[in-house]
Enzyme design. Structure first.
Site, PDB file in Angstrom:
ATOM      1  N   SER A 155      18.284  21.504  27.109  1.00 19.84           N
ATOM      2  CA  SER A 155      18.140  22.621  26.165  1.00 19.84           C
ATOM      3  C   SER A 155      18.369  23.913  26.948  1.00 19.84           C
ATOM      4  O   SER A 155      18.326  23.919  28.177  1.00 19.84           O
ATOM      5  CB  SER A 155      16.709  22.600  25.617  1.00 19.84           C
ATOM      6  OG  SER A 155      16.372  23.819  24.991  1.00 19.84           O
ATOM      7  N   TYR A 168       7.253  21.798  26.692  1.00 20.30           N
ATOM      8  CA  TYR A 168       8.685  21.586  26.435  1.00 20.30           C
ATOM      9  C   TYR A 168       9.522  22.176  27.575  1.00 20.30           C
ATOM     10  O   TYR A 168      10.429  21.517  28.104  1.00 20.30           O
ATOM     11  CB  TYR A 168       9.029  22.241  25.098  1.00 20.30           C
ATOM     12  CG  TYR A 168      10.413  21.971  24.584  1.00 20.30           C
ATOM     13  CD1 TYR A 168      10.675  20.850  23.786  1.00 20.30           C
ATOM     14  CD2 TYR A 168      11.474  22.826  24.861  1.00 20.30           C
ATOM     15  CE1 TYR A 168      11.941  20.605  23.294  1.00 20.30           C
ATOM     16  CE2 TYR A 168      12.748  22.584  24.375  1.00 20.30           C
ATOM     17  CZ  TYR A 168      12.981  21.476  23.596  1.00 20.30           C
ATOM     18  OH  TYR A 168      14.245  21.235  23.112  1.00 20.30           O
TER      19      TYR A 168
HETATM   20  N1  LIG Z   1      17.011  21.043  17.534  1.00 15.70           N
HETATM   21  C1  LIG Z   1      17.250  21.947  18.459  1.00 15.70           C
HETATM   22  O1  LIG Z   1      17.410  23.143  18.161  1.00 15.70           O
HETATM   23  C2  LIG Z   1      17.370  21.551  19.912  1.00 15.70           C
HETATM   24  C3  LIG Z   1      17.829  22.500  20.821  1.00 15.70           C
HETATM   25  C4  LIG Z   1      17.975  22.160  22.162  1.00 15.70           C
HETATM   26  C5  LIG Z   1      17.643  20.886  22.575  1.00 15.70           C
HETATM   27  N2  LIG Z   1      17.183  19.977  21.679  1.00 15.70           N
HETATM   28  C6  LIG Z   1      16.819  18.650  22.195  1.00 15.70           C
HETATM   29  O2  LIG Z   1      17.571  17.655  21.545  1.00 15.70           O
HETATM   30  C7  LIG Z   1      16.821  16.460  21.480  1.00 15.70           C
HETATM   31  C8  LIG Z   1      16.805  15.964  20.044  1.00 15.70           C
HETATM   32  O3  LIG Z   1      16.273  16.986  19.211  1.00 15.70           O
HETATM   33  P1  LIG Z   1      16.411  16.992  17.624  1.00 15.70           P
HETATM   34  O4  LIG Z   1      16.398  18.391  17.191  1.00 15.70           O
HETATM   35  O5  LIG Z   1      17.513  16.094  17.216  1.00 15.70           O
HETATM   36  O6  LIG Z   1      14.987  16.400  17.242  1.00 15.70           O
HETATM   37  P2  LIG Z   1      14.521  15.469  16.052  1.00 15.70           P
HETATM   38  O7  LIG Z   1      13.066  15.710  15.898  1.00 15.70           O
HETATM   39  O8  LIG Z   1      15.422  15.616  14.868  1.00 15.70           O
HETATM   40  O9  LIG Z   1      14.763  14.014  16.682  1.00 15.70           O
HETATM   41  C9  LIG Z   1      14.015  13.549  17.768  1.00 15.70           C
HETATM   42  C10 LIG Z   1      13.909  12.044  17.664  1.00 15.70           C
HETATM   43  O10 LIG Z   1      13.120  11.571  18.760  1.00 15.70           O
HETATM   44  C11 LIG Z   1      12.279  10.559  18.278  1.00 15.70           C
HETATM   45  N3  LIG Z   1      11.100  10.424  19.118  1.00 15.70           N
HETATM   46  C12 LIG Z   1      10.163  11.371  19.379  1.00 15.70           C
HETATM   47  N4  LIG Z   1       9.173  10.851  20.125  1.00 15.70           N
HETATM   48  C13 LIG Z   1       9.498   9.534  20.345  1.00 15.70           C
HETATM   49  C14 LIG Z   1       8.878   8.460  21.035  1.00 15.70           C
HETATM   50  N5  LIG Z   1       7.673   8.594  21.609  1.00 15.70           N
HETATM   51  N6  LIG Z   1       9.493   7.271  21.056  1.00 15.70           N
HETATM   52  C15 LIG Z   1      10.676   7.095  20.422  1.00 15.70           C
HETATM   53  N7  LIG Z   1      11.310   8.075  19.745  1.00 15.70           N
HETATM   54  C16 LIG Z   1      10.726   9.270  19.707  1.00 15.70           C
HETATM   55  C17 LIG Z   1      11.912  11.004  16.868  1.00 15.70           C
HETATM   56  O11 LIG Z   1      11.430   9.936  16.080  1.00 15.70           O
HETATM   57  C18 LIG Z   1      13.215  11.592  16.373  1.00 15.70           C
HETATM   58  O12 LIG Z   1      14.006  10.629  15.706  1.00 15.70           O
HETATM   59  C19 LIG Z   1      15.432  16.777  22.030  1.00 15.70           C
HETATM   60  O13 LIG Z   1      15.347  16.366  23.375  1.00 15.70           O
HETATM   61  C20 LIG Z   1      15.378  18.288  21.926  1.00 15.70           C
HETATM   62  O14 LIG Z   1      14.539  18.828  22.898  1.00 15.70           O
HETATM   63  C21 LIG Z   1      17.040  20.273  20.345  1.00 15.70           C
END
Ligand SMILES: NC(=O)c1ccc[n+]([C@@H]2O[C@H](COP(=O)([O-])OP(=O)(O)OC[C@H]3O[C@@H](n4cnc5c(N)ncnc54)[C@H](O)[C@@H]3O)[C@@H](O)[C@H]2O)c1
Length: 273
Positions: A155, A168
């Protein structure tokens, strides 16, 4: 001549652009957090390129929907129900994979003095320790065949801090270090390790944040985007999950074989500050 501009908040559908042509037939991949926004997009993109993808998540319903949506793609998607806090099971699940996408994550926004220690521990377990165990589980096969790709979905918060996101930010900064170390150790074995660093991505998590912030600040949603979430982004729009997936796919292509130990930002210029 003036450059064309994108109106603030306008989505740019990745599907409208020419997709990369990368052939992953015969490759196996494991994507964590596959039931959610970015992980789901990565799973579908890698499968569309021909990879057989093990889709790991703790969300059974989301995995079932993903499996249904993946029908007809060149590569098969195998739903794999697992809570990544079970670290031994996570390490075992990664055995035999050619491509590992460490993506699963969670967020809690709270000042340090109010941040529950058990949540801090869980965030670090899922977002740093599980990636370590997954890499550990995947490397023997990657080293044996002399090829492997580790893609860590980090991120902007792997490179910059924001207030109230201690767990985070700590986990993502840790992931950056883990990724670089894996790159140094893996280089002699044909294994690359790279972080992908998006700004705010259009996922359900962020869309809910926009609605909440709009209500809290009594602002229209497009102003929440530009004045709150995208304040530090030079390009005033969200990144689409498909754009992140395209970057992950590129890192698995032959053209990216010299890219390792680094961070690929998709942050609209946020970290240029
Ligand atoms: N959405 C954003 O703006 C953004 C920005 C930068 C980075 N990210 C990173 O991208 C990645 C995905 O984010 P997203 O926005 O798609 O999130 P999201 O919440 O849509 O998806 C995350 C997924 O991880 C799964 N998960 C969480 N804890 C878990 C566990 N203990 N065991 C198994 N699965 C688990 C959830 O069930 C979910 O399906 C993350 O690492 C996040 O930090 C997201």
């Amino acid at each position: 001549m003036t450059a064309p501009t994108t109106p603030p908040g306008t989505p740019v559908p990745a599907a409208a652009a020419s997709p990369l042509s990368v052939d992953l037939c015969g490759r196996t991949a494991l994507v964590t957090g596959a039931a959610g926004g970015i992980g789901r997009a990565c799973t579908l993109r890698l499968a569309a390129a021909g990879a057989k993808v093990r889709a790991v998540d703790r969300d059974a319903e989301g995995l079932a929907a993903l499996a249904a949506d993946s029908e007809g793609l060149a590569g098969a998607v195998e739903p794999y129900l697992l809570d990544l806090t079970d670290l031994d099971a996570a390490e075992a699940a990664a055995a035999g994979t050619d491509i590992l996408v460490n993506n699963a994550g969670l967020q809690l926004v709270r000042p340090i003095e109010d941040f529950p220690p058990d949540v801090f521990h869980t965030v670090l377990t899922v977002m740093l320790e599980a990636p370590f165990r997954l890499i550990r589980g995947a490397l023997p096969h990657m080293y044996a065949q002399g090829w492997g790709r580790v893609v860590n979905i980090s991120s902007v918060h792997g490179l910059r801090a924001s207030a109230y996101k201690s767990a985070y930010v700590a986990a993502k900064h840790g992931l950056e270090g883990l990724s670089k170390t894996a790159a140094l150790e893996g280089a002699a074995h044909g294994v690359t390790s790279v972080c992908v660093n998006p700004g705010y991505v259009r996922t359900p998590l962020v869309e809910k944040q926009i609605a909440d912030q709009a209500a809290a600040h009594d602002l229209p949603e497009d102003r929440v985007l530009t004045e709150v979430l995208l304040k530090d982004s030079a390009i005033k729009r969200l990144v689409e999950p498909e754009e992140v997936a395209e970057a992950a796919l590129y890192l698995c292509s032959p053209q990216a074989s010299f890219i390792t130990g680094t961070s690929l930002t998709l942050d609209g210029g946020w970290t240029a500050h």
